[in-house]
Write a protein that holds these residues in place. Structure first.
Motif, PDB file in Angstrom:
ATOM      1  N   PHE B  50      40.267  36.154  43.265  1.00 13.84           N
ATOM      2  CA  PHE B  50      39.194  36.049  44.334  1.00 13.84           C
ATOM      3  C   PHE B  50      38.253  34.756  43.813  1.00 13.84           C
ATOM      4  O   PHE B  50      37.469  35.036  42.827  1.00 13.84           O
ATOM      5  N   ASP B  51      37.992  33.646  44.813  1.00 10.19           N
ATOM      6  CA  ASP B  51      37.328  32.647  44.216  1.00 10.19           C
ATOM      7  C   ASP B  51      35.930  32.714  45.249  1.00 10.19           C
ATOM      8  O   ASP B  51      35.131  31.800  44.976  1.00 10.19           O
ATOM      9  N   GLU B  52      35.721  33.861  45.757  1.00 10.13           N
ATOM     10  CA  GLU B  52      34.338  34.155  46.646  1.00 10.13           C
ATOM     11  C   GLU B  52      34.203  32.964  47.617  1.00 10.13           C
ATOM     12  O   GLU B  52      33.173  32.638  47.826  1.00 10.13           O
ATOM     13  N   ARG B  53      35.125  32.354  47.999  1.00 13.16           N
ATOM     14  CA  ARG B  53      34.958  31.349  49.325  1.00 13.16           C
ATOM     15  C   ARG B  53      34.972  32.165  50.568  1.00 13.16           C
ATOM     16  O   ARG B  53      34.333  31.602  51.448  1.00 13.16           O
ATOM     17  N   SER B  54      35.355  33.159  50.520  1.00 14.42           N
ATOM     18  CA  SER B  54      35.228  34.334  51.537  1.00 14.42           C
ATOM     19  C   SER B  54      34.879  35.854  51.124  1.00 14.42           C
ATOM     20  O   SER B  54      34.586  35.739  50.124  1.00 14.42           O
ATOM     21  N   SER B  55      34.862  36.642  52.074  1.00  9.01           N
ATOM     22  CA  SER B  55      34.282  37.868  51.685  1.00  9.01           C
ATOM     23  C   SER B  55      35.517  38.469  50.835  1.00  9.01           C
ATOM     24  O   SER B  55      36.657  38.161  51.104  1.00  9.01           O
ATOM     25  N   PHE B  56      35.444  39.445  49.976  1.00  9.85           N
ATOM     26  CA  PHE B  56      36.553  40.230  49.608  1.00  9.85           C
ATOM     27  C   PHE B  56      37.399  40.539  50.195  1.00  9.85           C
ATOM     28  O   PHE B  56      38.604  40.379  50.192  1.00  9.85           O
ATOM     29  N   ARG B  57      37.288  41.211  51.340  1.00  8.38           N
ATOM     30  CA  ARG B  57      38.089  41.595  52.318  1.00  8.38           C
ATOM     31  C   ARG B  57      38.956  40.840  52.958  1.00  8.38           C
ATOM     32  O   ARG B  57      40.172  40.967  53.000  1.00  8.38           O
ATOM     33  N   THR B  58      38.285  39.805  53.336  1.00  6.18           N
ATOM     34  CA  THR B  58      39.121  38.769  53.996  1.00  6.18           C
ATOM     35  C   THR B  58      40.063  38.133  53.253  1.00  6.18           C
ATOM     36  O   THR B  58      41.455  37.867  53.288  1.00  6.18           O
ATOM     37  N   TRP B  59      39.736  38.130  51.682  1.00  3.97           N
ATOM     38  CA  TRP B  59      40.376  37.524  50.998  1.00  3.97           C
ATOM     39  C   TRP B  59      41.669  38.523  50.360  1.00  3.97           C
ATOM     40  O   TRP B  59      42.920  38.022  50.594  1.00  3.97           O
ATOM     41  N   LEU B  60      41.056  39.676  50.387  1.00  8.05           N
ATOM     42  CA  LEU B  60      42.507  40.774  50.165  1.00  8.05           C
ATOM     43  C   LEU B  60      43.414  40.834  51.120  1.00  8.05           C
ATOM     44  O   LEU B  60      44.527  41.129  50.984  1.00  8.05           O
ATOM     45  N   PHE B  61      42.977  40.955  52.412  1.00  5.76           N
ATOM     46  CA  PHE B  61      43.683  40.952  53.615  1.00  5.76           C
ATOM     47  C   PHE B  61      44.789  39.663  53.580  1.00  5.76           C
ATOM     48  O   PHE B  61      45.739  39.857  54.198  1.00  5.76           O
ATOM     49  N   GLY B  62      44.212  38.649  53.049  1.00  3.66           N
ATOM     50  CA  GLY B  62      45.039  37.365  53.410  1.00  3.66           C
ATOM     51  C   GLY B  62      46.198  37.628  52.154  1.00  3.66           C
ATOM     52  O   GLY B  62      47.354  37.208  52.481  1.00  3.66           O
ATOM     53  N   VAL B  63      45.704  37.971  50.902  1.00  4.92           N
ATOM     54  CA  VAL B  63      46.794  38.317  50.141  1.00  4.92           C
ATOM     55  C   VAL B  63      47.984  39.389  50.467  1.00  4.92           C
ATOM     56  O   VAL B  63      48.975  39.048  50.236  1.00  4.92           O
ATOM     57  N   VAL B  64      47.372  40.341  51.178  1.00  2.76           N
ATOM     58  CA  VAL B  64      48.293  41.513  51.759  1.00  2.76           C
ATOM     59  C   VAL B  64      49.313  40.714  52.765  1.00  2.76           C
ATOM     60  O   VAL B  64      50.517  40.992  52.689  1.00  2.76           O
TER      61      VAL B  64
END
Lengths: 117, 170
Positions: B50-64
């Motif tokens: 997580f590089d904090e370029r977006s919210s944690f949730r947006t990042w996690l959903f992207g990974v999923v």
């Protein structure tokens, strides 16, 4: 917000509630993932060992096999060997002496003053 | 972000992330669980950061989303190579029948209607209505521009209205 959007939101909320009941716990999922982390390096070790065994087998088993096949080729005689009992000199007559040439017959008369015909 | 913080964040987002994994796996619970395990695995071993370029949730959903897509591709290639019948994760596979009786016919209708949408339309509607994201956040998860996400949102909504037999205003 339109009526349809509200209806969609309600339907999605129902779906979400239904999914939440079926969702596995975080700890169970994370634990399974951690177990996979532990298994992965073991898999790598087994793969490396398999490659080592294969390389060893290739290096040491192959020369022995090649030697055996060379022996077999050397020992092999064609079946038609028996039809050729004659030795080389008897088949083609007496060989020319060393340093002799077929041109000698032409050269030596010229040296004695006669022109070749 | 420390490991403890990361774990706490993952735990907080887990129910929502599982719902999103379910949507990415077309309602297949086993596949969704497998996807979540792979996601946690890549987060734990550091291959997904997580590089904090977006919210944690947006990042996690992207990974999923990316993990589910990768699993789908792998299953598709495997089914091609082994000449087996199409795996249930293939893009055109129908929505699986739930083993448990559906408690809500409206939820069943919704799931069936979602399955008939184009992938992008389904994703944006799921993110906006199910996960209560804005269209901008949904665009971040989907990796498309906001304009493109808005177009998919409008088209998806119109198609859903037709599929659910809603003739009124959208």
């Amino acid at each position: 917000v339109s009526d349809f959007e509200r209806e969609l939101a309600d339907r999605f909320a129902e779906l979400r509630a239904r999914d939440a009941v079926k969702a596995p716990s975080f700890s169970a999922t994370a634990q399974r993932a951690r177990r996979t982390v532990r298994v992965r390096p073991m898999r790598a070790v087994f793969a490396a060992a398999a490659v080592g065994v294969a390389a060893f087998a290739l290096c040491f088993a192959r020369p022995a096999k090649t030697l055996m096949s060379t022996d077999a080729i050397v020992a092999w005689r064609p079946a038609s060997d028996a039809l050729l009992p004659a030795t080389l000199p008897s088949a083609f007559g007496t060989p020319e002496p060393l340093n002799a040439s077929v041109l000698d017959a032409l050269i030596y008369p010229a040296q004695s003053g006669e022109l070749p015909r | 972000m420390t490991d403890v913080e990361l774990r706490a964040q993952l735990e907080r987002e887990h129910p929502e992330a599982f719902g999103w994994a379910l949507a990415c796996c077309r309602g297949q619970r086993d596949d969704a669980e497998e996807v979540m395990q792979s996601v946690y695995l890549s987060v734990l071993d550091g291959s997904a950061r997580f590089d904090e370029r977006s919210s944690f949730r947006t990042w996690l959903f992207g990974v999923v989303r990316l993990t589910a897509a990768s699993k789908r591709r792998t299953a598709w290639v495997r089914s091609l190579l082994l000449d087996r019948k199409a795996h249930r994760l293939t893009p055109d596979a129908p929505v699986a029948a739930d083993a448990h009786a559906e408690s809500s016919s409206r939820a069943v209708q919704l799931r069936a209607a979602l399955a008939r949408l184009a992938a992008r339309q389904r994703e944006v509607l799921q993110l906006v209505f199910y996960h209560e994201m804005t269209v901008e956040e949904a665009a971040g998860v989907m990796g498309v521009s906001v304009g493109s996400a808005r177009t998919h949102y409008a088209r998806g909504k119109a198609r859903m209205a037709a599929l659910l037999g809603h003739g009124g205003d959208l």
